[in-house]
Scaffold this motif. Sequence first.
Motif, short mmCIF file in Angstrom:
data_model
loop_
_atom_site.label_atom_id
_atom_site.label_comp_id
_atom_site.label_asym_id
_atom_site.label_seq_id
_atom_site.Cartn_x
_atom_site.Cartn_y
_atom_site.Cartn_z
N ILE A 71 0.87 -1.18 0.00
CA ILE A 71 0.00 0.00 0.00
C ILE A 71 0.91 1.23 0.00
CG2 ILE A 71 -1.71 1.31 1.31
CD1 ILE A 71 -2.72 -1.40 2.39
N VAL A 72 0.69 2.11 -0.94
CA VAL A 72 1.53 3.28 -1.12
C VAL A 72 1.11 4.37 -0.12
CG1 VAL A 72 2.28 5.04 -2.76
CG2 VAL A 72 1.81 2.71 -3.55
N THR A 73 2.10 4.95 0.55
CA THR A 73 1.81 6.04 1.47
C THR A 73 2.57 7.29 1.06
OG1 THR A 73 3.59 5.32 2.95
CG2 THR A 73 1.40 4.48 3.42
N ASP A 74 2.04 8.43 1.49
CA ASP A 74 2.73 9.68 1.22
C ASP A 74 3.80 9.90 2.32
OD1 ASP A 74 1.47 10.67 3.51
OD2 ASP A 74 0.03 11.89 2.40
N ARG A 78 0.24 8.66 5.22
CA ARG A 78 -1.17 8.47 4.87
C ARG A 78 -1.28 7.65 3.58
NH1 ARG A 78 -0.48 13.65 6.53
NH2 ARG A 78 -0.18 14.36 4.40
N PRO A 79 -2.18 6.66 3.56
CA PRO A 79 -2.36 5.88 2.34
C PRO A 79 -2.80 6.76 1.18
CG PRO A 79 -3.55 4.91 4.17
CD PRO A 79 -3.05 6.24 4.64
#
Length: 89
Positions: A71-74, A78-79
């Motif tokens: 899952i990519v987060t900043d 945050r996702p």
Amino acid sequence: MDEGTNAASPAADIENMSFEQALAALEQVVRQLESGDVPLDESIALYERGEKLRAACQKRLDAAQARIEKIVTDPGGRPTGTAPLDETR
């Protein structure tokens, strides 16, 4: 030479188990060891099998965790989306 064949068979058996099967087998080993009714030599063999089962379960959990972490987060954590689970394909 049969001993080498027998020693490899349980490990191959464990590798072919699902996570749920390996966990159930590990729980059975623990129950047997906790019962105190197992002779010493058998207890040692059960402990060794239990350790292999534990390692197999941990390997599968680690793989699942790695997939979840796709899952990519900043930068703030945050996702923001997802990445393909199998990027190499």
